[in-house]
Scaffold this motif. Structure first.
Motif, PDB file in Angstrom:
ATOM      1  N   THR A  54       7.195  -2.306   5.128  1.00 56.00           N
ATOM      2  CA  THR A  54       6.904  -1.153   4.278  1.00 56.00           C
ATOM      3  C   THR A  54       8.100  -0.732   3.434  1.00 56.00           C
ATOM      4  N   ASN A  55       9.280  -1.217   3.772  1.00 55.04           N
ATOM      5  CA  ASN A  55      10.486  -0.851   3.023  1.00 55.04           C
ATOM      6  C   ASN A  55      11.211  -2.160   2.725  1.00 55.04           C
ATOM      7  N   HIS A  56      11.103  -2.630   1.510  1.00 54.47           N
ATOM      8  CA  HIS A  56      11.618  -3.953   1.188  1.00 54.47           C
ATOM      9  C   HIS A  56      12.422  -3.929  -0.105  1.00 54.47           C
ATOM     10  N   VAL A  57      13.431  -4.778  -0.147  1.00 51.22           N
ATOM     11  CA  VAL A  57      14.216  -4.963  -1.364  1.00 51.22           C
ATOM     12  C   VAL A  57      13.981  -6.407  -1.792  1.00 51.22           C
ATOM     13  N   ILE A  58      13.378  -6.565  -2.959  1.00 51.91           N
ATOM     14  CA  ILE A  58      13.032  -7.895  -3.457  1.00 51.91           C
ATOM     15  C   ILE A  58      14.059  -8.320  -4.494  1.00 51.91           C
ATOM     16  N   THR A  59      14.597  -9.514  -4.317  1.00 52.52           N
ATOM     17  CA  THR A  59      15.531 -10.087  -5.276  1.00 52.52           C
ATOM     18  C   THR A  59      14.736 -10.892  -6.294  1.00 52.52           C
ATOM     19  N   PRO A  91      -4.579  -6.153 -13.365  1.00 51.56           N
ATOM     20  CA  PRO A  91      -3.446  -5.484 -14.017  1.00 51.56           C
ATOM     21  C   PRO A  91      -2.428  -4.971 -13.004  1.00 51.56           C
ATOM     22  N   ALA A  92      -1.179  -4.928 -13.424  1.00 50.21           N
ATOM     23  CA  ALA A  92      -0.103  -4.400 -12.573  1.00 50.21           C
ATOM     24  C   ALA A  92      -0.237  -2.886 -12.462  1.00 50.21           C
ATOM     25  N   ILE A  93       0.232  -2.345 -11.342  1.00 52.68           N
ATOM     26  CA  ILE A  93       0.282  -0.891 -11.161  1.00 52.68           C
ATOM     27  C   ILE A  93       1.643  -0.537 -10.568  1.00 52.68           C
ATOM     28  N   GLU A  94       1.973   0.745 -10.612  1.00 55.22           N
ATOM     29  CA  GLU A  94       3.181   1.231  -9.949  1.00 55.22           C
ATOM     30  C   GLU A  94       2.975   1.122  -8.441  1.00 55.22           C
ATOM     31  N   TYR A  95       4.010   0.713  -7.738  1.00 57.21           N
ATOM     32  CA  TYR A  95       3.932   0.662  -6.287  1.00 57.21           C
ATOM     33  C   TYR A  95       4.004   2.089  -5.746  1.00 57.21           C
ATOM     34  N   THR A  96       3.282   2.339  -4.656  1.00 55.96           N
ATOM     35  CA  THR A  96       3.209   3.674  -4.058  1.00 55.96           C
ATOM     36  C   THR A  96       3.711   3.624  -2.615  1.00 55.96           C
ATOM     37  N   SER A  97       3.588   4.740  -1.933  1.00 58.27           N
ATOM     38  CA  SER A  97       4.022   4.804  -0.528  1.00 58.27           C
ATOM     39  C   SER A  97       3.135   3.948   0.384  1.00 58.27           C
ATOM     40  N   THR A  98       1.937   3.596  -0.069  1.00 52.85           N
ATOM     41  CA  THR A  98       1.060   2.755   0.759  1.00 52.85           C
ATOM     42  C   THR A  98       1.230   1.267   0.458  1.00 52.85           C
ATOM     43  N   THR A  99       1.940   0.944  -0.619  1.00 49.39           N
ATOM     44  CA  THR A  99       2.186  -0.456  -0.973  1.00 49.39           C
ATOM     45  C   THR A  99       3.053  -1.094   0.111  1.00 49.39           C
ATOM     46  N   CYS A 100       2.681  -2.296   0.521  1.00 48.53           N
ATOM     47  CA  CYS A 100       3.492  -2.973   1.528  1.00 48.53           C
ATOM     48  C   CYS A 100       3.407  -4.482   1.322  1.00 48.53           C
ATOM     49  N   VAL A 101       4.240  -5.194   2.074  1.00 56.32           N
ATOM     50  CA  VAL A 101       4.266  -6.645   2.024  1.00 56.32           C
ATOM     51  C   VAL A 101       3.754  -7.167   3.365  1.00 56.32           C
ATOM     52  N   ILE A 102       2.761  -8.044   3.304  1.00 53.49           N
ATOM     53  CA  ILE A 102       2.286  -8.726   4.504  1.00 53.49           C
ATOM     54  C   ILE A 102       2.948 -10.099   4.499  1.00 53.49           C
ATOM     55  N   VAL A 115       0.490  -5.856  -1.263  1.00 55.39           N
ATOM     56  CA  VAL A 115      -0.867  -5.313  -1.304  1.00 55.39           C
ATOM     57  C   VAL A 115      -0.793  -3.807  -1.547  1.00 55.39           C
ATOM     58  N   ASP A 116      -1.888  -3.242  -2.044  1.00 52.42           N
ATOM     59  CA  ASP A 116      -1.920  -1.810  -2.339  1.00 52.42           C
ATOM     60  C   ASP A 116      -1.866  -0.972  -1.066  1.00 52.42           C
TER      61      ASP A 116
END
Length: 165
Positions: A54-59, A91-102, A115-116
């Motif tokens: 839920t908290n990620h830094v993408i390079t 379409p792209a959207i702004e990431y929110t607090s529910t956005t996460c990486v599986i 995912v949203d």
């Protein structure tokens, strides 16, 4: 990454009520994590899931398709990150607090999908899975299942996702 920033895919599954699962347990069942992207509900087999971040830094990586957001370092493992919404041509959207990486492990290949929102874990009976109509076939969808609340869950084809990304 701190311990608070990650959680296993099954965290919270024990807190779901019996009504959250498709009943009628048989040997032909598989557990799926459902997630929402662009108002569509997808399911991915928990057999592939390593964890949910839920908290990620993408390079960012240069010269990649727009849906490849970059890479993360997950405990020494380099994991490419794909925005599943963009991969599906949405379409792209702004990431929110529910956005996460599986984070998935498909045949020893690690890949993360943005995912949203993550929804719930379901036990799905193989006999209830329908094929996707040929004229509407999404390349990343291997089947679909109709839920009791009249929603449809599209089952993500993880092998195709890894092999065609």
């Amino acid at each position: 990454m701190s311990a608070e920033s990650t959680k296993t895919a099954m965290d919270g599954a024990d807190n779901l009520s019996h009504d959250d699962f498709i009943s009628g347990a048989t040997e032909a069942m598989e557990r799926y994590l459902t997630f929402r992207t662009d108002n569509l509900i997808f399911g991915v087999s928990t057999n592939y899931i390593i964890e949910i971040i839920t908290n990620h830094v993408i390079t960012a990586m240069p010269m990649m398709p727009n849906y490849v957001k970059g890479i993360i370092n997950l405990r020494g493992q380099i994991v490419p990150i794909i925005d599943i919404r963009l991969r599906l041509g949405k379409p792209a959207i702004e990431y929110t607090s529910t956005t996460c990486v599986i984070v998935l492990n498909v045949d020893s290949v690690f890949i993360g999908i943005i995912v949203d929102a993550v929804e719930q874990v379901l036990d799905i009976d193989y006999s209830r899975i329908s094929s996707v109509p040929a004229s509407n076939r999404e390349e990343l969808v291997s089947g679909m299942i109709s839920m009791p609340d009249n929603k449809v869950v599209l089952l993500l084809d993880c092998e195709t996702l890894v092999n065609n990304s």
